[in-house]
Design a protein around this motif. Structure first.
Motif, PDB file in Angstrom:
ATOM      1  N   GLU A  44       0.833  -1.200   0.000  1.00  0.00           N
ATOM      2  CA  GLU A  44       0.000   0.000   0.000  1.00  0.00           C
ATOM      3  C   GLU A  44       0.868   1.251   0.000  1.00  0.00           C
ATOM      4  OE1 GLU A  44      -3.660   1.988   2.628  1.00  0.00           O
ATOM      5  OE2 GLU A  44      -2.788   0.079   3.208  1.00  0.00           O
ATOM      6  N   ALA A  45       1.956   1.225   0.785  1.00  0.00           N
ATOM      7  CA  ALA A  45       2.855   2.380   0.825  1.00  0.00           C
ATOM      8  C   ALA A  45       3.513   2.621  -0.528  1.00  0.00           C
ATOM      9  CB  ALA A  45       3.922   2.166   1.896  1.00  0.00           C
ATOM     10  N   GLN A  46       3.667   1.561  -1.321  1.00  0.00           N
ATOM     11  CA  GLN A  46       4.264   1.695  -2.653  1.00  0.00           C
ATOM     12  C   GLN A  46       3.240   2.083  -3.716  1.00  0.00           C
ATOM     13  OE1 GLN A  46       6.288  -2.005  -3.481  1.00  0.00           O
ATOM     14  NE2 GLN A  46       7.963  -1.596  -2.044  1.00  0.00           N
ATOM     15  N   GLY A  47       1.975   2.195  -3.310  1.00  0.00           N
ATOM     16  CA  GLY A  47       0.942   2.615  -4.265  1.00  0.00           C
ATOM     17  C   GLY A  47       0.397   1.500  -5.123  1.00  0.00           C
ATOM     18  N   VAL A  48       0.566   0.246  -4.690  1.00  0.00           N
ATOM     19  CA  VAL A  48       0.054  -0.895  -5.456  1.00  0.00           C
ATOM     20  C   VAL A  48      -1.477  -0.930  -5.345  1.00  0.00           C
ATOM     21  CG1 VAL A  48       0.083  -3.417  -5.682  1.00  0.00           C
ATOM     22  CG2 VAL A  48       2.188  -2.176  -5.091  1.00  0.00           C
ATOM     23  N   ALA A  49      -2.156  -1.224  -6.446  1.00  0.00           N
ATOM     24  CA  ALA A  49      -3.623  -1.246  -6.481  1.00  0.00           C
ATOM     25  C   ALA A  49      -4.172  -2.327  -5.548  1.00  0.00           C
ATOM     26  CB  ALA A  49      -4.104  -1.507  -7.908  1.00  0.00           C
ATOM     27  N   PRO A  50      -5.365  -2.109  -4.964  1.00  0.00           N
ATOM     28  CA  PRO A  50      -5.924  -3.055  -3.986  1.00  0.00           C
ATOM     29  C   PRO A  50      -5.992  -4.496  -4.476  1.00  0.00           C
ATOM     30  CG  PRO A  50      -7.179  -1.023  -3.962  1.00  0.00           C
ATOM     31  CD  PRO A  50      -6.210  -0.903  -5.086  1.00  0.00           C
ATOM     32  N   ALA A  51      -6.451  -4.724  -5.701  1.00  0.00           N
ATOM     33  CA  ALA A  51      -6.583  -6.095  -6.205  1.00  0.00           C
ATOM     34  C   ALA A  51      -5.220  -6.780  -6.306  1.00  0.00           C
ATOM     35  CB  ALA A  51      -7.274  -6.081  -7.568  1.00  0.00           C
ATOM     36  N   GLU A  52      -4.216  -6.040  -6.761  1.00  0.00           N
ATOM     37  CA  GLU A  52      -2.872  -6.600  -6.878  1.00  0.00           C
ATOM     38  C   GLU A  52      -2.268  -6.829  -5.499  1.00  0.00           C
ATOM     39  OE1 GLU A  52       0.805  -7.841  -8.667  1.00  0.00           O
ATOM     40  OE2 GLU A  52      -1.315  -7.857  -9.187  1.00  0.00           O
ATOM     41  N   ARG A  53      -2.560  -5.933  -4.555  1.00  0.00           N
ATOM     42  CA  ARG A  53      -2.090  -6.119  -3.185  1.00  0.00           C
ATOM     43  C   ARG A  53      -2.628  -7.426  -2.607  1.00  0.00           C
ATOM     44  NH1 ARG A  53      -3.623  -0.573  -1.871  1.00  0.00           N
ATOM     45  NH2 ARG A  53      -5.179  -1.376  -0.414  1.00  0.00           N
ATOM     46  N   GLU A  54      -3.918  -7.635  -2.798  1.00  0.00           N
ATOM     47  CA  GLU A  54      -4.550  -8.839  -2.259  1.00  0.00           C
ATOM     48  C   GLU A  54      -3.952 -10.101  -2.888  1.00  0.00           C
ATOM     49  OE1 GLU A  54      -9.009 -10.825  -1.683  1.00  0.00           O
ATOM     50  OE2 GLU A  54      -8.770  -8.893  -2.710  1.00  0.00           O
ATOM     51  N   ARG A  55      -3.750 -10.073  -4.194  1.00  0.00           N
ATOM     52  CA  ARG A  55      -3.206 -11.241  -4.882  1.00  0.00           C
ATOM     53  C   ARG A  55      -1.803 -11.568  -4.377  1.00  0.00           C
ATOM     54  NH1 ARG A  55       0.317 -12.661  -8.442  1.00  0.00           N
ATOM     55  NH2 ARG A  55       1.084 -10.533  -8.753  1.00  0.00           N
ATOM     56  N   ARG A  56      -0.949 -10.548  -4.262  1.00  0.00           N
ATOM     57  CA  ARG A  56       0.432 -10.773  -3.842  1.00  0.00           C
ATOM     58  C   ARG A  56       0.511 -11.191  -2.375  1.00  0.00           C
ATOM     59  NH1 ARG A  56       3.958  -5.846  -6.310  1.00  0.00           N
ATOM     60  NH2 ARG A  56       5.533  -6.800  -4.927  1.00  0.00           N
ATOM     61  N   ALA A  57      -0.340 -10.600  -1.542  1.00  0.00           N
ATOM     62  CA  ALA A  57      -0.352 -10.969  -0.121  1.00  0.00           C
ATOM     63  C   ALA A  57      -0.818 -12.409   0.063  1.00  0.00           C
ATOM     64  CB  ALA A  57      -1.248 -10.019   0.660  1.00  0.00           C
ATOM     65  N   ASP A  58      -1.859 -12.812  -0.686  1.00  0.00           N
ATOM     66  CA  ASP A  58      -2.328 -14.201  -0.612  1.00  0.00           C
ATOM     67  C   ASP A  58      -1.223 -15.174  -1.018  1.00  0.00           C
ATOM     68  OD1 ASP A  58      -4.853 -13.591   0.274  1.00  0.00           O
ATOM     69  OD2 ASP A  58      -5.785 -13.601  -1.714  1.00  0.00           O
ATOM     70  N   ALA A  59      -0.529 -14.832  -2.102  1.00  0.00           N
ATOM     71  CA  ALA A  59       0.543 -15.709  -2.585  1.00  0.00           C
ATOM     72  C   ALA A  59       1.666 -15.813  -1.564  1.00  0.00           C
ATOM     73  CB  ALA A  59       1.073 -15.184  -3.918  1.00  0.00           C
ATOM     74  N   MET A  60       2.029 -14.698  -0.925  1.00  0.00           N
ATOM     75  CA  MET A  60       3.111 -14.710   0.054  1.00  0.00           C
ATOM     76  C   MET A  60       2.707 -15.463   1.312  1.00  0.00           C
ATOM     77  SD  MET A  60       6.171 -14.176   0.828  1.00  0.00           S
ATOM     78  CE  MET A  60       6.597 -13.327  -0.703  1.00  0.00           C
ATOM     79  N   LEU A  61       1.463 -15.306   1.754  1.00  0.00           N
ATOM     80  CA  LEU A  61       1.001 -16.023   2.938  1.00  0.00           C
ATOM     81  C   LEU A  61       1.020 -17.535   2.696  1.00  0.00           C
ATOM     82  CD1 LEU A  61      -1.945 -13.754   4.128  1.00  0.00           C
ATOM     83  CD2 LEU A  61       0.210 -14.162   5.317  1.00  0.00           C
ATOM     84  N   GLU A  62       0.686 -17.937   1.496  1.00  0.00           N
ATOM     85  CA  GLU A  62       0.748 -19.360   1.166  1.00  0.00           C
ATOM     86  C   GLU A  62       2.203 -19.833   1.151  1.00  0.00           C
ATOM     87  OE1 GLU A  62      -0.734 -22.554  -2.259  1.00  0.00           O
ATOM     88  OE2 GLU A  62      -1.328 -20.435  -2.379  1.00  0.00           O
ATOM     89  N   LEU A  63       3.094 -19.015   0.597  1.00  0.00           N
ATOM     90  CA  LEU A  63       4.496 -19.384   0.513  1.00  0.00           C
ATOM     91  C   LEU A  63       5.125 -19.507   1.893  1.00  0.00           C
ATOM     92  CD1 LEU A  63       6.710 -19.861  -1.671  1.00  0.00           C
ATOM     93  CD2 LEU A  63       7.323 -17.450  -1.416  1.00  0.00           C
ATOM     94  N   ILE A  64       4.712 -18.659   2.829  1.00  0.00           N
ATOM     95  CA  ILE A  64       5.321 -18.610   4.154  1.00  0.00           C
ATOM     96  C   ILE A  64       4.621 -19.556   5.134  1.00  0.00           C
ATOM     97  CG2 ILE A  64       3.978 -16.800   5.315  1.00  0.00           C
ATOM     98  CD1 ILE A  64       7.818 -16.940   5.121  1.00  0.00           C
ATOM     99  N   GLY A  65       3.580 -20.259   4.653  1.00  0.00           N
ATOM    100  CA  GLY A  65       2.912 -21.246   5.488  1.00  0.00           C
ATOM    101  C   GLY A  65       1.756 -20.718   6.295  1.00  0.00           C
TER     102      GLY A  65
END
Length: 430
Positions: free
Chosen positions: A103-124
């Motif tokens: 969000e601080a980098q100005g990433v759009a909400p939909a892209e933020r959600e997608r990347r956060a979901d992917a990272m949470l899955e990667l980190i367990g």
């Protein structure tokens, strides 16, 4: 290519009395592309301060800090940091905490959600996006902190004792998971810098270990590790590396004379920051089974259930007093140490006092000055003034406090806490 370069970096802060206290001095350091580096050092070595300069959270007072060829003048988008205390916002969900950097980098909400979901899955942490931090275990909260750092695809990941608040098993599991992401090229990070007080953790993770001296912090030693990962903690090669690092960490630091600088205090005047109870506890543990007078330092640390950082000054004190000998990763009771353990309490105190007078110049100097007084007494101020010729005010007071505790136990002088005066034992009794 170097991701991070520090050239002649220095940093000072104000002490409680308003005097400047130099935390870092003459630090030259580089983090190369594709490298994991661990920073080790005792308290006062400026490890966390160095990390914060690299993160752009605080500026260096002198020298230069550079990221990919450009000066670090504030937080850089390519550098992320994981803190010891998790540093999560308790009112935000896991998903929202992870999305903060995006969000601080100005990433759009939909892209933020997608990347956060992917990272949470990667980190367990798949399926925990809607949970609040208070609903998670300590290990899971730290996974959230790591996910928040990694989701921005940083070039450089800084970890400030990221596993130290966790239990041993959880910390090891999380450490192994980070290495799996790194060695498996599952993250875009090009370099990792770890501040740690855990020697085994540093040896298991790092390609290079930097050991820093204290007061002020300078780079003292460097060890390159060419062992492939994953590493076997019980292998002869890894145990030899751990012993080598222990040896460097327990080596008594000798101040280096700098041209034009003020005179440096004799190394034996700066006493290890430990108390008599810790010294005796480690001696008792070392003398008993299964060690019977000789121990591997990592095993002793595990048995004592005390962090290495707290044990290092105990080892230094035992060596200084001639009660034990430390050689690399091993500690052995000396014949005097064995006699000390077998002695009655009054004899222990006598041995302790005699060793203070023969091996600890500051204690001997206090006794000498007291004996020179007709009444065998002196206020503490002259001793603080003596130490302040070489030490900052706070450090001088702390060193004198240690000398007083040790001297009172060894019955070579007494101290009146009401009047702030030192006296020979017979004068105190009168």
């Amino acid at each position: 290519m170097n991701l991070i370069e520090l050239n002649d970096v220095a940093k000072s802060f104000r002490s409680a009395d308003g005097a400047p206290r130099t935390v870092l001095e003459n630090v030259d350091f580089a983090l190369a592309d594709g490298e994991i580096v661990a920073l080790l050092g005792k308290s006062g070595s400026g490890k966390s301060t160095l990390l914060r300069i690299i993160a752009g959270l605080i500026p260096a007072d002198a020298g230069s800090a550079i990221y990919r060829g450009a000066p670090i003048s504030g937080p850089a988008s390519g550098i992320a940091m994981v803190f010891q205390s998790f540093a999560l916002f308790p009112w935000l969900t896991v998903q929202q905490n992870v999305e903060l950097g995006l969000e601080a980098q100005g990433v759009a909400p939909a892209e933020r959600e997608r990347r956060a979901d992917a990272m949470l899955e990667l980190i367990g942490l798949a399926g925990f996006g809607g949970a609040l931090p208070r609903e998670l275990s300590g290990g899971m909260r730290q996974r959230v902190g790591i996910a928040r750092a990694l989701v921005t695809d940083p070039d450089v990941l800084l970890m400030d004792e990221a596993f130290s608040a966790l239990d041993v098993l959880t910390g090891e599991t999380l450490r192994d998971d980070i290495l799996d992401l790194w060695d498996g090229a599952k993250i875009h990070t090009k370099g990792i810098l770890i501040v740690s007080h855990n020697i085994e953790e540093a040896v298991m993770m790092a390609d290079r270990i930097i050991i820093m001296s204290s007061d002020p912090g300078r780079i003292r030693s460097e060890i390159h590790i060419d062992q492939p990962r994953p590493r076997n903690a019980d292998s002869a090669e890894v145990r030899a590396l751990i012993d080598e690092v222990y040896g460097l960490m327990t080596m008594r630091q000798v101040p280096v004379a700098v041209a034009g600088a003020a005179p440096t205090l004799h190394p034996d005047y700066r006493l290890p920051e430990t108390d008599v109870s810790h010294i005796e506890a480690v001696l008792e543990l070392l003398a008993d089974a299964p060690f019977n007078g000789r121990a591997d330092l990592p095993q002793l640390s595990e048995e004592a259930e005390i962090a290495d950082e707290e044990l290092f000054p105990v080892y230094e004190a035992l060596g200084l007093l001639g009660l034990a000998h430390v050689d690399k990763g091993d500690i052995t009771l000396t014949p005097l140490g064995k006699s000390y353990i077998e002695a009655e309490q009054s004899e222990r105190q006598h041995i302790f006092g005699q060793q203070l007078l023969s091996q600890v110049p500051l204690a001997a100097r206090i006794r000498e000055l007291l004996e020179a007084q007709p009444n065998g007494e002196l206020p503490e101020e002259p001793f603080i003034a003596l130490l302040e010729e070489f030490l900052k005010a706070d450090d001088a007071k702390r060193v004198l406090e240690i000398a007083i505790e040790w001297g009172r136990y060894g019955e070579i002088y007494e101290y009146d806490f009401h009047t702030g005066r030192l006296a020979l034992p017979e004068q105190a009794e009168e």
